[in-house]
Design a protein around this motif. Sequence first.
Motif, PDB file in Angstrom:
ATOM      1  N   LEU A 248       0.863  -1.228  -0.105  1.00  0.00           N
ATOM      2  CA  LEU A 248       0.008   0.132   0.024  1.00  0.00           C
ATOM      3  C   LEU A 248       1.006   1.237  -0.042  1.00  0.00           C
ATOM      4  O   LEU A 248       1.694   1.793   1.058  1.00  0.00           O
ATOM      5  CB  LEU A 248      -0.921   0.074   1.200  1.00  0.00           C
ATOM      6  N   ASN A 249       0.841   2.063  -1.147  1.00  0.00           N
ATOM      7  CA  ASN A 249       1.161   3.404  -1.272  1.00  0.00           C
ATOM      8  C   ASN A 249       0.363   4.508  -0.628  1.00  0.00           C
ATOM      9  O   ASN A 249      -0.541   4.693  -1.111  1.00  0.00           O
ATOM     10  CB  ASN A 249       1.778   3.658  -2.680  1.00  0.00           C
ATOM     11  N   VAL A 250       0.912   5.287   0.640  1.00  0.00           N
ATOM     12  CA  VAL A 250       0.021   6.079   1.140  1.00  0.00           C
ATOM     13  C   VAL A 250       0.830   7.415   0.979  1.00  0.00           C
ATOM     14  O   VAL A 250       0.310   8.419   1.862  1.00  0.00           O
ATOM     15  CB  VAL A 250      -0.201   5.954   2.656  1.00  0.00           C
ATOM     16  N   GLU A 251       1.538   7.670   0.143  1.00  0.00           N
ATOM     17  CA  GLU A 251       2.402   8.987  -0.114  1.00  0.00           C
ATOM     18  C   GLU A 251       1.267   9.997  -0.423  1.00  0.00           C
ATOM     19  O   GLU A 251       1.390  10.997   0.266  1.00  0.00           O
ATOM     20  CB  GLU A 251       3.147   8.609  -1.390  1.00  0.00           C
ATOM     21  N   GLU A 252       0.164   9.792  -1.123  1.00  0.00           N
ATOM     22  CA  GLU A 252      -0.702  10.999  -1.460  1.00  0.00           C
ATOM     23  C   GLU A 252      -1.839  11.012  -0.587  1.00  0.00           C
ATOM     24  O   GLU A 252      -2.639  11.898  -0.566  1.00  0.00           O
ATOM     25  CB  GLU A 252      -1.249  10.747  -2.996  1.00  0.00           C
ATOM     26  N   LEU A 253      -1.938  10.436   0.442  1.00  0.00           N
ATOM     27  CA  LEU A 253      -3.037  10.454   1.568  1.00  0.00           C
ATOM     28  C   LEU A 253      -2.557  11.401   2.693  1.00  0.00           C
ATOM     29  O   LEU A 253      -1.667  11.381   3.061  1.00  0.00           O
ATOM     30  CB  LEU A 253      -3.060   9.057   2.362  1.00  0.00           C
ATOM     31  N   PRO A 254      -3.524  12.423   2.851  1.00  0.00           N
ATOM     32  CA  PRO A 254      -3.107  13.284   3.920  1.00  0.00           C
ATOM     33  C   PRO A 254      -3.257  12.664   5.333  1.00  0.00           C
ATOM     34  O   PRO A 254      -3.678  11.671   5.455  1.00  0.00           O
ATOM     35  CB  PRO A 254      -4.378  14.231   3.983  1.00  0.00           C
ATOM     36  N   GLU A 255      -2.037  13.451   5.971  1.00  0.00           N
ATOM     37  CA  GLU A 255      -1.597  12.801   7.143  1.00  0.00           C
ATOM     38  C   GLU A 255      -2.748  12.532   8.223  1.00  0.00           C
ATOM     39  O   GLU A 255      -2.624  11.577   8.949  1.00  0.00           O
ATOM     40  CB  GLU A 255      -0.376  13.423   7.711  1.00  0.00           C
ATOM     41  N   ASN A 256      -3.503  13.711   8.451  1.00  0.00           N
ATOM     42  CA  ASN A 256      -4.487  13.605   9.317  1.00  0.00           C
ATOM     43  C   ASN A 256      -5.732  12.348   8.917  1.00  0.00           C
ATOM     44  O   ASN A 256      -6.166  11.682  10.097  1.00  0.00           O
ATOM     45  CB  ASN A 256      -5.247  14.986   9.559  1.00  0.00           C
ATOM     46  N   ILE A 257      -5.744  12.235   7.826  1.00  0.00           N
ATOM     47  CA  ILE A 257      -6.794  11.070   7.402  1.00  0.00           C
ATOM     48  C   ILE A 257      -6.089   9.797   7.661  1.00  0.00           C
ATOM     49  O   ILE A 257      -6.640   8.763   8.178  1.00  0.00           O
ATOM     50  CB  ILE A 257      -7.298  11.197   5.922  1.00  0.00           C
ATOM     51  N   LEU A 258      -5.003   9.816   7.351  1.00  0.00           N
ATOM     52  CA  LEU A 258      -4.070   8.578   7.558  1.00  0.00           C
ATOM     53  C   LEU A 258      -4.127   8.243   8.920  1.00  0.00           C
ATOM     54  O   LEU A 258      -4.341   6.982   9.220  1.00  0.00           O
ATOM     55  CB  LEU A 258      -2.550   8.694   7.240  1.00  0.00           C
ATOM     56  N   ASN A 259      -4.057   8.986   9.800  1.00  0.00           N
ATOM     57  CA  ASN A 259      -3.883   8.640  11.347  1.00  0.00           C
ATOM     58  C   ASN A 259      -5.430   7.810  11.677  1.00  0.00           C
ATOM     59  O   ASN A 259      -5.443   7.268  12.651  1.00  0.00           O
ATOM     60  CB  ASN A 259      -3.423   9.980  12.220  1.00  0.00           C
ATOM     61  N   LYS A 260      -6.374   8.772  11.227  1.00  0.00           N
ATOM     62  CA  LYS A 260      -7.771   8.172  11.729  1.00  0.00           C
ATOM     63  C   LYS A 260      -8.342   6.978  10.917  1.00  0.00           C
ATOM     64  O   LYS A 260      -8.451   5.908  11.556  1.00  0.00           O
ATOM     65  CB  LYS A 260      -8.767   9.316  11.239  1.00  0.00           C
ATOM     66  N   GLU A 261      -7.874   6.860   9.915  1.00  0.00           N
ATOM     67  CA  GLU A 261      -8.305   5.669   9.029  1.00  0.00           C
ATOM     68  C   GLU A 261      -7.430   4.481   9.189  1.00  0.00           C
ATOM     69  O   GLU A 261      -7.690   3.090   9.217  1.00  0.00           O
ATOM     70  CB  GLU A 261      -8.501   5.742   7.567  1.00  0.00           C
ATOM     71  N   PHE A 262      -5.987   4.908   9.507  1.00  0.00           N
ATOM     72  CA  PHE A 262      -5.005   3.650   9.534  1.00  0.00           C
ATOM     73  C   PHE A 262      -5.498   2.698  10.723  1.00  0.00           C
ATOM     74  O   PHE A 262      -5.240   1.586  10.713  1.00  0.00           O
ATOM     75  CB  PHE A 262      -3.914   4.325   9.510  1.00  0.00           C
ATOM     76  N   ALA A 263      -5.654   3.383  11.993  1.00  0.00           N
ATOM     77  CA  ALA A 263      -5.926   2.738  13.121  1.00  0.00           C
ATOM     78  C   ALA A 263      -7.176   1.569  13.044  1.00  0.00           C
ATOM     79  O   ALA A 263      -7.130   0.511  13.411  1.00  0.00           O
ATOM     80  CB  ALA A 263      -6.309   3.566  14.241  1.00  0.00           C
ATOM     81  N   ASP A 264      -8.247   2.084  12.270  1.00  0.00           N
ATOM     82  CA  ASP A 264      -9.296   1.043  11.883  1.00  0.00           C
ATOM     83  C   ASP A 264      -8.817  -0.056  10.844  1.00  0.00           C
ATOM     84  O   ASP A 264      -9.227  -1.254  11.156  1.00  0.00           O
ATOM     85  CB  ASP A 264     -10.303   2.040  11.136  1.00  0.00           C
ATOM     86  N   LEU A 265      -8.090   0.302   9.978  1.00  0.00           N
ATOM     87  CA  LEU A 265      -7.548  -0.614   9.040  1.00  0.00           C
ATOM     88  C   LEU A 265      -6.729  -1.657   9.523  1.00  0.00           C
ATOM     89  O   LEU A 265      -6.742  -2.683   9.246  1.00  0.00           O
ATOM     90  CB  LEU A 265      -6.755   0.000   7.766  1.00  0.00           C
ATOM     91  N   LYS A 266      -5.656  -0.963  10.490  1.00  0.00           N
ATOM     92  CA  LYS A 266      -4.867  -2.039  11.162  1.00  0.00           C
ATOM     93  C   LYS A 266      -5.602  -3.057  11.969  1.00  0.00           C
ATOM     94  O   LYS A 266      -5.061  -4.185  12.246  1.00  0.00           O
ATOM     95  CB  LYS A 266      -4.057  -1.157  12.034  1.00  0.00           C
ATOM     96  N   ASN A 267      -6.684  -2.523  12.913  1.00  0.00           N
ATOM     97  CA  ASN A 267      -7.281  -3.613  13.307  1.00  0.00           C
ATOM     98  C   ASN A 267      -8.160  -4.525  12.913  1.00  0.00           C
ATOM     99  O   ASN A 267      -8.266  -5.715  12.989  1.00  0.00           O
ATOM    100  CB  ASN A 267      -8.483  -2.720  14.625  1.00  0.00           C
ATOM    101  N   TYR A 268      -8.666  -4.176  11.614  1.00  0.00           N
ATOM    102  CA  TYR A 268      -9.350  -4.980  10.735  1.00  0.00           C
ATOM    103  C   TYR A 268      -8.334  -6.019   9.977  1.00  0.00           C
ATOM    104  O   TYR A 268      -8.811  -7.114  10.148  1.00  0.00           O
ATOM    105  CB  TYR A 268      -9.980  -4.213   9.683  1.00  0.00           C
ATOM    106  N   LEU A 269      -7.209  -5.700   9.641  1.00  0.00           N
ATOM    107  CA  LEU A 269      -6.150  -6.605   9.190  1.00  0.00           C
ATOM    108  C   LEU A 269      -5.539  -7.383  10.248  1.00  0.00           C
ATOM    109  O   LEU A 269      -5.227  -8.831  10.142  1.00  0.00           O
ATOM    110  CB  LEU A 269      -5.147  -5.700   8.623  1.00  0.00           C
ATOM    111  N   ASN A 270      -5.668  -7.138  11.431  1.00  0.00           N
ATOM    112  CA  ASN A 270      -5.218  -7.969  12.553  1.00  0.00           C
ATOM    113  C   ASN A 270      -6.177  -9.142  12.745  1.00  0.00           C
ATOM    114  O   ASN A 270      -5.501 -10.102  13.174  1.00  0.00           O
ATOM    115  CB  ASN A 270      -4.475  -6.957  13.784  1.00  0.00           C
ATOM    116  N   THR A 271      -7.481  -8.592  12.695  1.00  0.00           N
ATOM    117  CA  THR A 271      -8.368  -9.854  12.993  1.00  0.00           C
ATOM    118  C   THR A 271      -8.311 -10.863  11.937  1.00  0.00           C
ATOM    119  O   THR A 271      -8.835 -11.790  12.004  1.00  0.00           O
ATOM    120  CB  THR A 271      -9.873  -9.269  13.035  1.00  0.00           C
ATOM    121  N   LEU A 272      -7.891 -10.378  10.644  1.00  0.00           N
ATOM    122  CA  LEU A 272      -7.680 -11.530   9.565  1.00  0.00           C
ATOM    123  C   LEU A 272      -6.293 -12.038   9.609  1.00  0.00           C
ATOM    124  O   LEU A 272      -5.827 -12.650   8.662  1.00  0.00           O
ATOM    125  CB  LEU A 272      -7.761 -10.728   8.164  1.00  0.00           C
ATOM    126  N   ASN A 273      -5.411 -12.087  10.530  1.00  0.00           N
ATOM    127  CA  ASN A 273      -4.393 -12.718  10.741  1.00  0.00           C
ATOM    128  C   ASN A 273      -3.240 -11.922   9.755  1.00  0.00           C
ATOM    129  O   ASN A 273      -2.555 -12.689   9.149  1.00  0.00           O
ATOM    130  CB  ASN A 273      -4.332 -13.982  10.653  1.00  0.00           C
TER     131      ASN A 273
END
Length: 153
Positions: free
Chosen positions: A94-119
């Motif tokens: 995943l290339n997140v270079e063009e994603l704004p930092e404030n959105i990255l911080n909010k959405e990334f936590a949710d994505l990280k939890n979701y992917l951890n549940t999928l191992n």
Amino acid sequence: MPLKDLKKIIRKLKGNKDLPKKIDVEDEEYITLEEPKPEPVVEEKEEEKEKEIVEVVKEIEVKVPPKLFVARLRHPADMDVVKENAMNCDIMILNVEELPENILNKEFADLKNYLNTLNFNMGWVGENVLLVFKNDVELYKHVSKISEDAEEV
């Protein structure tokens, strides 16, 4: 009622106790037919073939290469696309270079939890590149021991 009739009635009620008389029959009049042979022998052969097929299938190993998903995230809606494709792939870059930092911080936590549940494991490969892979995928990492720049060589 005469006695004769009474004896006939009694004989019919009790049944015939005398064995029937044998009638001599010549053997030439009868034709003997051969009985069809039973087919369990064919079934045993089919069972043996099935066992052989099963044994052959057990000996074959098929290695399936991991499926790779590469995405450049530019909008928070792209995170949903990553979540949808996570079930179908083994490795995601995943290339997140063009994603704004404030959105990255909010959405990334949710994505990280979701992917951890999928191992899935995840880690930063570069400054803006995230590598996400399943636990059962073996990754080999190589870090160069040469400290010189390639331009100087």
